[in-house]
Design a protein around this motif. Structure first.
Motif, PDB file in Angstrom:
ATOM      1  N   GLN A 173      23.263 -31.352 -53.484  1.00 32.33           N
ATOM      2  CA  GLN A 173      23.185 -30.318 -52.466  1.00 32.33           C
ATOM      3  C   GLN A 173      21.775 -30.283 -51.873  1.00 32.33           C
TER       4      GLN A 173
ATOM      5  N   ASN B  46      14.716 -29.551 -57.201  1.00 33.82           N
ATOM      6  CA  ASN B  46      16.084 -29.268 -56.784  1.00 33.82           C
ATOM      7  C   ASN B  46      17.033 -29.620 -57.933  1.00 33.82           C
TER       8      ASN B  46
ATOM      9  N   PRO C 216      18.286 -28.712 -50.637  1.00 27.39           N
ATOM     10  CA  PRO C 216      17.508 -27.607 -51.216  1.00 27.39           C
ATOM     11  C   PRO C 216      17.695 -26.318 -50.417  1.00 27.39           C
ATOM     12  N   ASN C 217      17.762 -25.210 -51.128  1.00 26.46           N
ATOM     13  CA  ASN C 217      17.926 -23.933 -50.436  1.00 26.46           C
ATOM     14  C   ASN C 217      16.589 -23.404 -49.936  1.00 26.46           C
ATOM     15  N   ASP C 218      16.649 -22.361 -49.108  1.00 28.51           N
ATOM     16  CA  ASP C 218      15.432 -21.818 -48.488  1.00 28.51           C
ATOM     17  C   ASP C 218      14.455 -21.260 -49.512  1.00 28.51           C
ATOM     18  N   ASP C 219      14.978 -20.643 -50.568  1.00 30.40           N
ATOM     19  CA  ASP C 219      14.096 -20.056 -51.573  1.00 30.40           C
ATOM     20  C   ASP C 219      13.240 -21.123 -52.243  1.00 30.40           C
TER      21      ASP C 219
ATOM     22  N   LYS D 130      16.246 -10.382 -43.542  1.00 29.95           N
ATOM     23  CA  LYS D 130      16.769 -11.322 -44.534  1.00 29.95           C
ATOM     24  C   LYS D 130      17.289 -10.578 -45.762  1.00 29.95           C
TER      25      LYS D 130
END
Length: 342
Positions: free
Chosen positions: A44, A39, A46-49, A342
């Motif tokens: 922030q 990350n 972690p994003n889904d990707d 998505k």
């Protein structure tokens, strides 16, 4: 973190209960460390990707779980988790049935040439025999599946896994191996029972020499045995094919509908035909139950109950047929719809 929870839940299905919690904590800790290291913005979440990328790299849930399981040589790693799950269910059912027999023995014992403890010991001996037989049948079925299906088709374990597979659990086309295997085992047991041990289906009571059985299926039932055998063997073949393919499609749905229609036809024939149950008066008297009903009256009630069960079975087959029609001919693939959205 929903994808991580789904991932861990899928791994949990294939882990032994003994150390399941420790293994899940270890895997979760490793995943979180990997996500934290990658990350770029620690301020922030972690994003889904990023999460999907880590899960993809870590591996398919079943394969991850297999690293923590010791396997026998008879059942390979592809089938072993499902084999254990099915074996536990079958043995639990057999143990429950025999436990009921022990309770009935104690409750109804009125003295025979055998003593109470000898009679109970006889029942417990039957328990071990049935558990051993159940273990053998389940192991045989899974050994056949393990050795007859091509390696690249066994539960499709060899295919490339993606994190989207976690969402595929919502897909009505995907089969559940444990349910299919259980159906094969109990269907096979039913075929063997009606063809080779029909005289074991009856009223059990304590005689002078221990447990005795009075068959309740009369000659009228014999005419249906070949048809029932064919219907059930066709069902077993279809289920083995489903395990090979890994999912339902229109062809297998049509095959299932044909088998269901055939089975419904047999059920209707039994329902509208002559009575198939007959209670022997001597067996009823031997039970010595304080109910003011004669054997003939009980025979009538038993046949009425059988007709009700057959009617419910027909209703269930109709519902199952409608469900498969809707799933394969009318419903869209929900999992793919979610992914494509998505």
């Amino acid at each position: 973190m929903q994808m991580i929870n789904l991932y861990l839940a899928e791994i949990e299905k294939h882990l032994p209960a003994r150390n399941r919690e420790d293994v899940l904590k270890e895997i979760q800790s490793t995943l979180m460390d990997m996500i934290e290291d990658r990350n770029s913005d620690s301020e922030q979440p972690p994003n889904d990707d990023l999460i999907i990328s880590v899960l993809q790299e870590y591996g398919k849930p079943r394969q991850v779980a297999q690293k923590y399981i010791k396997y026998t040589s008879l059942i390979g790693p592809r089938m072993y988790p499902t084999y254990l799950q099915v074996l536990k269910i079958v043995l639990a059912v057999l143990a429950g049935i025999n436990l009921i027999g022990i309770i009935i023995t104690i409750a109804t014992f009125s003295g025979t040439s055998l003593g109470l403890f000898e009679t109970i010991a006889q029942v417990i001996g039957g328990l071990f025999n049935s558990l051993f037989l159940g273990f053998g049948i389940v192991s045989l079925v899974f050994a056949i599946i393990e050795r007859t299906l091509p390696a690249d088709l066994k539960i499709k374990i060899g295919k490339e896994w993606t994190s989207e597979d976690l969402l595929s659990q919502k897909d009505h086309h995907t089969i559940k191996i444990a349910e299919i295997a259980l159906e094969i085992i109990f269907t096979l047991a039913f075929v063997v029972l009606i063809n080779f041990f029909l005289d074991r289906i009856g009223i059990y009571y304590l005689g002078e020499t221990g447990w005795m059985v009075s068959p309740i299926l009369n000659q009228n039932f014999n005419r249906y045995i070949p048809l029932l055998t064919v219907a059930n063997l066709l069902s077993i073949v279809l289920n083995l094919f489903l395990i090979r393919k890994g999912r339902w499609n229109k062809a297998t749905t049509v095959a299932k509908l044909v088998i269901n229609v055939f089975t419904i036809g047999i059920s209707i024939a039994i329902l509208t035909g002559p009575n198939i149950l007959t209670l022997d008066p001597s067996a009823w008297n031997a039970l010595d139950i304080d109910i003011s009903k004669t054997a003939a009256e009980l025979t009538g009630l038993m046949n009425m109950g059988m007709r009700i069960l057959i009617g419910l079975s027909i209703f269930g087959l109709v519902l199952e047929s409608i469900k498969r029609l809707v799933a394969d001919f009318f419903n869209k693939d929900r999992a793919r719809s979610l992914i494509n959205a998505k």
